[in-house]
Design a protein around this motif. Structure first.
Motif, PDB file in Angstrom:
ATOM      1  N   TRP A 223      40.724  26.276  37.024  1.00 25.34           N
ATOM      2  CA  TRP A 223      41.035  26.700  38.391  1.00 25.34           C
ATOM      3  C   TRP A 223      41.414  28.180  38.414  1.00 25.34           C
ATOM      4  CZ3 TRP A 223      40.175  26.521  43.180  1.00 25.34           C
ATOM      5  CH2 TRP A 223      41.110  26.827  44.168  1.00 25.34           C
ATOM      6  N   ILE A 224      42.274  28.583  37.503  1.00 26.32           N
ATOM      7  CA  ILE A 224      42.678  29.986  37.435  1.00 26.32           C
ATOM      8  C   ILE A 224      41.471  30.869  37.115  1.00 26.32           C
ATOM      9  CG2 ILE A 224      44.053  31.652  36.103  1.00 26.32           C
ATOM     10  CD1 ILE A 224      46.225  29.417  35.952  1.00 26.32           C
ATOM     11  N   GLU A 225      40.640  30.426  36.194  1.00 25.09           N
ATOM     12  CA  GLU A 225      39.436  31.178  35.841  1.00 25.09           C
ATOM     13  C   GLU A 225      38.507  31.319  37.057  1.00 25.09           C
ATOM     14  OE1 GLU A 225      35.587  30.294  33.076  1.00 25.09           O
ATOM     15  OE2 GLU A 225      37.557  29.902  32.165  1.00 25.09           O
ATOM     16  N   PHE A 226      38.351  30.229  37.814  1.00 21.88           N
ATOM     17  CA  PHE A 226      37.515  30.258  39.015  1.00 21.88           C
ATOM     18  C   PHE A 226      38.052  31.277  40.016  1.00 21.88           C
ATOM     19  CE2 PHE A 226      36.682  28.821  43.351  1.00 21.88           C
ATOM     20  CZ  PHE A 226      35.298  28.686  43.343  1.00 21.88           C
ATOM     21  N   LEU A 227      39.362  31.251  40.256  1.00 21.37           N
ATOM     22  CA  LEU A 227      39.969  32.185  41.204  1.00 21.37           C
ATOM     23  C   LEU A 227      39.817  33.631  40.728  1.00 21.37           C
ATOM     24  CD1 LEU A 227      43.224  30.248  42.152  1.00 21.37           C
ATOM     25  CD2 LEU A 227      41.190  30.575  43.573  1.00 21.37           C
ATOM     26  N   GLU A 228      40.089  33.865  39.464  1.00 20.58           N
ATOM     27  CA  GLU A 228      39.975  35.221  38.922  1.00 20.58           C
ATOM     28  C   GLU A 228      38.546  35.748  39.018  1.00 20.58           C
ATOM     29  OE1 GLU A 228      41.541  34.639  34.989  1.00 20.58           O
ATOM     30  OE2 GLU A 228      43.554  35.233  35.603  1.00 20.58           O
ATOM     31  N   LYS A 229      37.586  34.877  38.789  1.00 21.15           N
ATOM     32  CA  LYS A 229      36.175  35.277  38.814  1.00 21.15           C
ATOM     33  C   LYS A 229      35.704  35.603  40.232  1.00 21.15           C
ATOM     34  CE  LYS A 229      31.568  33.622  37.599  1.00 21.15           C
ATOM     35  NZ  LYS A 229      30.790  32.508  37.050  1.00 21.15           N
ATOM     36  N   HIS A 230      36.178  34.844  41.231  1.00 22.37           N
ATOM     37  CA  HIS A 230      35.618  34.969  42.566  1.00 22.37           C
ATOM     38  C   HIS A 230      36.445  35.799  43.552  1.00 22.37           C
ATOM     39  CE1 HIS A 230      32.851  32.305  40.859  1.00 22.37           C
ATOM     40  NE2 HIS A 230      32.744  31.394  41.777  1.00 22.37           N
ATOM     41  N   LEU A 231      37.738  35.952  43.292  1.00 20.59           N
ATOM     42  CA  LEU A 231      38.563  36.752  44.206  1.00 20.59           C
ATOM     43  C   LEU A 231      38.237  38.238  44.056  1.00 20.59           C
ATOM     44  CD1 LEU A 231      42.060  35.056  43.928  1.00 20.59           C
ATOM     45  CD2 LEU A 231      40.775  35.382  46.026  1.00 20.59           C
ATOM     46  N   LYS A 232      38.148  38.914  45.169  1.00 22.92           N
ATOM     47  CA  LYS A 232      37.912  40.363  45.160  1.00 22.92           C
ATOM     48  C   LYS A 232      39.265  41.055  45.291  1.00 22.92           C
ATOM     49  CE  LYS A 232      33.354  39.856  47.163  1.00 22.92           C
ATOM     50  NZ  LYS A 232      32.550  40.023  48.388  1.00 22.92           N
ATOM     51  N   ALA A 233      39.751  41.579  44.182  1.00 22.61           N
ATOM     52  CA  ALA A 233      41.085  42.174  44.125  1.00 22.61           C
ATOM     53  C   ALA A 233      41.211  43.436  44.965  1.00 22.61           C
ATOM     54  CB  ALA A 233      41.457  42.490  42.673  1.00 22.61           C
ATOM     55  N   ASN A 234      40.099  44.073  45.262  1.00 18.75           N
ATOM     56  CA  ASN A 234      40.152  45.338  45.989  1.00 18.75           C
ATOM     57  C   ASN A 234      40.145  45.181  47.509  1.00 18.75           C
ATOM     58  OD1 ASN A 234      37.533  44.477  46.162  1.00 18.75           O
ATOM     59  ND2 ASN A 234      36.627  46.462  45.706  1.00 18.75           N
ATOM     60  N   VAL A 235      40.147  43.959  48.022  1.00 18.83           N
ATOM     61  CA  VAL A 235      40.141  43.739  49.470  1.00 18.83           C
ATOM     62  C   VAL A 235      41.280  44.472  50.172  1.00 18.83           C
ATOM     63  CG1 VAL A 235      40.488  41.964  51.260  1.00 18.83           C
ATOM     64  CG2 VAL A 235      38.798  41.618  49.463  1.00 18.83           C
ATOM     65  N   PRO A 236      42.540  44.361  49.719  1.00 14.15           N
ATOM     66  CA  PRO A 236      43.596  45.077  50.440  1.00 14.15           C
ATOM     67  C   PRO A 236      43.452  46.603  50.370  1.00 14.15           C
ATOM     68  CG  PRO A 236      44.498  43.953  48.510  1.00 14.15           C
ATOM     69  CD  PRO A 236      43.079  43.535  48.646  1.00 14.15           C
ATOM     70  N   ILE A 237      42.880  47.125  49.299  1.00 16.24           N
ATOM     71  CA  ILE A 237      42.655  48.568  49.176  1.00 16.24           C
ATOM     72  C   ILE A 237      41.622  49.011  50.213  1.00 16.24           C
ATOM     73  CG2 ILE A 237      41.744  50.401  47.689  1.00 16.24           C
ATOM     74  CD1 ILE A 237      44.428  49.494  46.754  1.00 16.24           C
ATOM     75  N   LYS A 238      40.528  48.258  50.303  1.00 17.71           N
ATOM     76  CA  LYS A 238      39.477  48.590  51.269  1.00 17.71           C
ATOM     77  C   LYS A 238      39.999  48.528  52.703  1.00 17.71           C
ATOM     78  CE  LYS A 238      35.411  47.299  48.607  1.00 17.71           C
ATOM     79  NZ  LYS A 238      34.252  46.411  48.500  1.00 17.71           N
ATOM     80  N   LYS A 239      40.968  47.645  52.942  1.00 14.68           N
ATOM     81  CA  LYS A 239      41.536  47.496  54.292  1.00 14.68           C
ATOM     82  C   LYS A 239      42.759  48.382  54.489  1.00 14.68           C
ATOM     83  CE  LYS A 239      38.992  43.760  55.483  1.00 14.68           C
ATOM     84  NZ  LYS A 239      38.512  43.236  56.715  1.00 14.68           N
TER      85      LYS A 239
END
Length: 156
Positions: free
Chosen positions: A67-83
């Protein structure tokens, strides 16, 4: 997990941007829920009850590590930076139901930081496969899950 986080931090620090996702696997039962089950609307049957505490929690295929691996792979960490989120630590919490057949439904954010963070976590949870449902007294049941994800944004 710590080694992976250290690698991520090192990479982003080299790029002069610090973005970090901290994904915590917390079961609903450990999040200070008080009721054992949420009663259904008066006209529904017992099969539609949604439990907040169960004997065996619903599980992502492959367990917590997957589950953690799935989240890490698919979450876009830069979303708050872009916004254009200001520097800070944002702990987003999303709640959802794992149904008796393993499908995910009623995904909603319990926090509201904005900057696309809650929407990003919801997007990824919707994208996932069926889960192994929770069980109570030897029977599969509908159960709530809560997923915290921490976004760390730095202006470094």
């Amino acid at each position: 997990m710590r080694e992976l986080l250290a690698e991520i931090l090192t990479y982003y620090m080299k790029e002069k941007i610090l973005i970090c996702l901290v994904i915590t696997f917390i079961s609903t039962g450990s999040m200070a829920q008080t009721a054992t089950e949420v009663p259904p609307p008066p006209s529904s049957d017992s099969m539609s009850k949604v439990f907040s505490k169960v004997e065996f929690e619903a599980e992502f295929p492959g367990g917590a590590a997957s589950w953690i691996e799935f989240l890490e792979k698919h979450l876009k960490a830069n979303v708050p930076i872009k916004k254009k989120a200001p520097a800070g630590t944002y702990r987003v919490i999303v709640r959802f139901i794992v149904s008796r057949d393993g499908t995910i439904s009623e995904i909603s954010a319990e926090t509201n930081f904005g900057y696309g963070m809650e929407e990003e976590v919801i997007r990824v949870i919707k994208k996932g496969p069926k889960w192994t449902p929770a069980s109570q007294n030897g029977k599969t049941v509908n159960a709530y899950r809560r997923q915290p994800v921490t976004f760390v944004v730095s202006d470094k």
